[in-house]
Write a protein that holds these residues in place. Structure first.
Motif, mmCIF file in Angstrom:
data_model
loop_
_atom_site.group_PDB
_atom_site.id
_atom_site.type_symbol
_atom_site.label_atom_id
_atom_site.label_comp_id
_atom_site.label_asym_id
_atom_site.label_seq_id
_atom_site.Cartn_x
_atom_site.Cartn_y
_atom_site.Cartn_z
ATOM 1 N N UNK A 252 -11.615 5.339 -20.863
ATOM 2 C CA UNK A 252 -10.786 6.519 -21.077
ATOM 3 C C UNK A 252 -10.380 7.234 -19.811
ATOM 4 N N UNK A 253 -10.853 6.778 -18.655
ATOM 5 C CA UNK A 253 -10.485 7.425 -17.395
ATOM 6 C C UNK A 253 -9.001 7.279 -17.092
ATOM 7 N N UNK A 254 -8.435 6.129 -17.420
ATOM 8 C CA UNK A 254 -7.028 5.873 -17.096
ATOM 9 C C UNK A 254 -6.125 6.879 -17.800
ATOM 10 N N UNK A 255 -6.432 7.195 -19.044
ATOM 11 C CA UNK A 255 -5.612 8.136 -19.801
ATOM 12 C C UNK A 255 -5.631 9.521 -19.182
ATOM 13 N N UNK A 256 -6.684 9.832 -18.441
ATOM 14 C CA UNK A 256 -6.805 11.153 -17.822
ATOM 15 C C UNK A 256 -6.104 11.195 -16.472
ATOM 16 N N UNK A 257 -6.330 10.190 -15.639
ATOM 17 C CA UNK A 257 -5.802 10.249 -14.265
ATOM 18 C C UNK A 257 -4.440 9.580 -14.124
ATOM 19 N N UNK A 258 -4.072 8.668 -15.035
ATOM 20 C CA UNK A 258 -2.776 7.985 -14.967
ATOM 21 C C UNK A 258 -2.263 7.727 -16.380
ATOM 22 N N UNK A 259 -1.897 8.794 -17.107
ATOM 23 C CA UNK A 259 -1.515 8.635 -18.510
ATOM 24 C C UNK A 259 -0.324 7.709 -18.740
ATOM 25 N N UNK A 260 0.606 7.632 -17.785
ATOM 26 C CA UNK A 260 1.745 6.726 -17.956
ATOM 27 C C UNK A 260 1.296 5.268 -17.952
ATOM 28 N N UNK A 261 0.325 4.937 -17.094
ATOM 29 C CA UNK A 261 -0.208 3.574 -17.089
ATOM 30 C C UNK A 261 -1.001 3.299 -18.364
ATOM 31 N N UNK A 262 -1.649 4.323 -18.893
ATOM 32 C CA UNK A 262 -2.467 4.151 -20.094
ATOM 33 C C UNK A 262 -1.620 3.835 -21.319
ATOM 34 N N UNK A 263 -0.297 3.973 -21.226
ATOM 35 C CA UNK A 263 0.581 3.610 -22.336
ATOM 36 C C UNK A 263 0.871 2.113 -22.384
ATOM 37 N N UNK A 277 1.587 -5.875 -21.883
ATOM 38 C CA UNK A 277 2.113 -5.362 -20.613
ATOM 39 C C UNK A 277 0.993 -5.006 -19.642
ATOM 40 N N UNK A 278 -0.113 -4.447 -20.142
ATOM 41 C CA UNK A 278 -1.236 -4.090 -19.277
ATOM 42 C C UNK A 278 -1.851 -5.344 -18.655
ATOM 43 N N UNK A 279 -1.993 -6.409 -19.441
ATOM 44 C CA UNK A 279 -2.502 -7.669 -18.887
ATOM 45 C C UNK A 279 -1.587 -8.170 -17.774
ATOM 46 N N UNK A 280 -0.282 -8.076 -18.008
ATOM 47 C CA UNK A 280 0.684 -8.514 -16.983
ATOM 48 C C UNK A 280 0.523 -7.705 -15.704
ATOM 49 N N UNK A 281 0.410 -6.378 -15.832
ATOM 50 C CA UNK A 281 0.256 -5.522 -14.659
ATOM 51 C C UNK A 281 -0.998 -5.891 -13.880
ATOM 52 N N UNK A 282 -2.117 -6.101 -14.583
ATOM 53 C CA UNK A 282 -3.374 -6.425 -13.898
ATOM 54 C C UNK A 282 -3.294 -7.774 -13.199
ATOM 55 N N UNK A 283 -2.640 -8.740 -13.817
ATOM 56 C CA UNK A 283 -2.456 -10.041 -13.157
ATOM 57 C C UNK A 283 -1.637 -9.867 -11.874
ATOM 58 N N UNK A 284 -0.601 -9.042 -11.946
ATOM 59 C CA UNK A 284 0.257 -8.834 -10.778
ATOM 60 C C UNK A 284 -0.514 -8.154 -9.651
ATOM 61 N N UNK A 285 -1.325 -7.161 -9.982
ATOM 62 C CA UNK A 285 -2.112 -6.462 -8.952
ATOM 63 C C UNK A 285 -3.077 -7.431 -8.286
ATOM 64 N N UNK A 286 -3.770 -8.240 -9.072
ATOM 65 C CA UNK A 286 -4.713 -9.213 -8.501
ATOM 66 C C UNK A 286 -4.004 -10.224 -7.611
ATOM 67 N N UNK A 287 -2.758 -10.559 -7.961
ATOM 68 C CA UNK A 287 -2.023 -11.578 -7.211
ATOM 69 C C UNK A 287 -1.496 -11.056 -5.878
#
Length: 474
Positions: A252-263, A277-287
């Motif tokens: 639940x931290x993401x919804x507090x500090x970065x609510x747009x990402x939590x969507x 979409x969240x899985x895609x974002x995390x793959x991109x960050x790791x890459x």
């Protein structure tokens, strides 16, 4: 600083009063600081994350020391040191590096879930360790104050570990000191630090500590943007930032500090089967490369606009432009430096660029001018990370565009006003112009012409072209 040798010795918990010597390899400068404090009649210990990293056979980024000496006494022992904060920390420089020495402390009155309003110096090393966040950070290595310092005597250094930090280091487990909810109520940043350490150290968060983070996540709303930004920056240096970012969402931290990402979780993404979409974002960050902080930030935020831009027919209309503004707003709330905000904004806005093999050289130069030479490599890396996040293999078209851009750079083509063979002063002097906005407009037109045909970047040619532009405008 010297590298930390491996492997480390097998250690067992001890109290500060036991005199069983434990030897650790630390830089000579640190030993000298400890020796100076001890010879001055004071307890002196290496403490916190630096000791944890030594036990993990990692090279510490910095070294923190603690002592029973008060700040004024520390300054007496280390002339030229610097003491500027209410928490007692004295900065000492040795050999080009800075070391922080802090008196034993007991914190009081955490009324705002951020920092103690009052600290009390003194007490024992165990009291100082009891106020720390996690067991792996609540260890100390050094010696208590001597009863008497005889000539040539040496301190017997022990490992002080009242909360079982060495066992948790061995188990790669992150456990709060004492009652975890109380630790997070004292300072809500500890929750974000927990997910960051889990990612950067490859640790698991102990169940009771993880449950306390879930129950206390709302307290992160009290944190300043600057403190959140520091932890986010450190998290993004992990080999796989996705570990910590997933924990932020799940707790639940993401919804507090970065609510747009939590969507993003749950938003369909027609990329990799079964992933959103969240899985895609995390793959991109790791890459994205860990040594490219702006690219990793842009990878985290490159699709931040998609939930808002999602249309009824499942398209993400104009999400790059929408996302660029949202990314800039998010980073500005965290008080990230303006230059970083601008760079990430531009990368997000440009990340959907397209390339066709039939582009002319002039088209390549126009693309380079639009993106900006300094941002080209980062934009290409962001696109590659985005592709990896979508399960797309390396694209031949992107490789070809990289090659063509390199060719144009090697040829030294003009892509900015300062690369033109003439400047505003030349136009004013040679064409007898008065200063004003019309001079800038002429230079912009000349640059457009040179980008289309690089052979035109010649002083006489550009002056003749400028003269013709004036005649046409008259």
């Amino acid at each position: 600083m010297a590298d930390v040798p491996v492997p480390r010795p097998k250690l067992t918990p001890q109290s500060a009063r036991e005199a069983t010597a434990v030897e650790l390899h630390v830089p000579k400068a640190v030993l000298d600081l400890l020796d100076t404090l001890w010879a001055g009649g004071h307890a002196a210990y290496v403490v916190g994350g630096s000791l944890r990293d030594v036990l993990l056979a990692r090279r510490p980024h910095d070294w923190d020391l603690t002592t029973d000496a008060l700040p004024e006494r520390i300054q007496e022992l280390f002339p030229g040191s610097n003491y500027e904060n209410k928490f007692g920390t004295v900065a000492v420089r040795r050999g080009g590096d800075e070391y922080e020495i802090t008196p034993f402390r007991v914190d009081h009155d955490y009324a705002d879930h951020r920092r103690p309003h009052r600290v009390e110096f003194g007490g024992a090393i165990e009291d100082d360790l009891a106020r720390r966040d996690f067991t792996v950070n609540a260890m100390a290595w050094g010696a208590p104050a001597p009863d008497d310092v005889a000539a040539g005597s040496r301190p017997i250094r022990t490992l002080v570990d009242p909360f079982g930090g060495t066992a948790d280091v061995d188990a790669r487990l992150l456990r709060a000191v004492g009652e975890p909810t109380r630790r997070f109520e004292e300072d809500a940043l500890r929750m974000i630090r927990a997910v960051r350490l889990a990612a950067t150290l490859d640790f698991t968060i102990e169940p009771a500590t993880l449950a306390a983070i879930r129950g206390s996540a709302s307290l992160a709303a009290h944190l300043s943007g600057e403190r959140i930004a520091i932890e986010l920056e450190r998290l993004l240096t992990a080999e796989r930032p996705s570990v910590g970012l997933r924990l932020m969402h799940e707790t639940g931290l993401l919804a507090v500090v970065a609510p747009d990402l939590a969507e993003q979780p749950g938003v369909p993404q027609n990329k990799i089967a079964g992933e959103d979409l969240w899985d895609h974002t995390l793959r991109a960050v790791d890459a994205a490369a860990s040594d490219r902080p702006a690219v990793r930030l842009a990878a985290l935020l490159h699709d931040i606009g998609k939930p808002q831009a999602l249309t009824e027919d499942g398209h993400f209309f104009d999400h790059d432009r929408v996302g660029a503004e949202m990314a800039a707003a998010f980073l500005s709330r965290l008080h990230v430096p303006r230059s970083v905000v601008d760079r990430v904004h531009d990368l997000v806005e440009q990340h959907m660029f397209s390339y066709e093999a039939n582009w002319s050289d002039a088209a390549v130069r126009r693309f380079m001018n639009r993106v900006g030479i300094s941002a080209l490599d980062e934009l290409f890396e962001l696109r590659e990370a985005d592709n990896a996040g979508s399960g797309i293999p390396r694209q031949a078209g992107l490789t070809e565009l990289r090659r063509r851009v390199a060719e144009q750079l090697e040829a030294g083509v003009a892509l900015s006003l300062r690369q033109l063979a003439v400047n505003g002063d030349d136009l004013i002097r040679e064409l007898r112009l008065t200063p004003g906005p019309h001079v800038g407009r002429i230079l912009d037109d000349l640059l457009d012409a040179v980008i289309a045909d690089s052979a035109l970047n010649d002083r006489p040619t550009l002056l003749l072209m400028a003269q013709s532009m004036l005649e046409d405008a008259s």
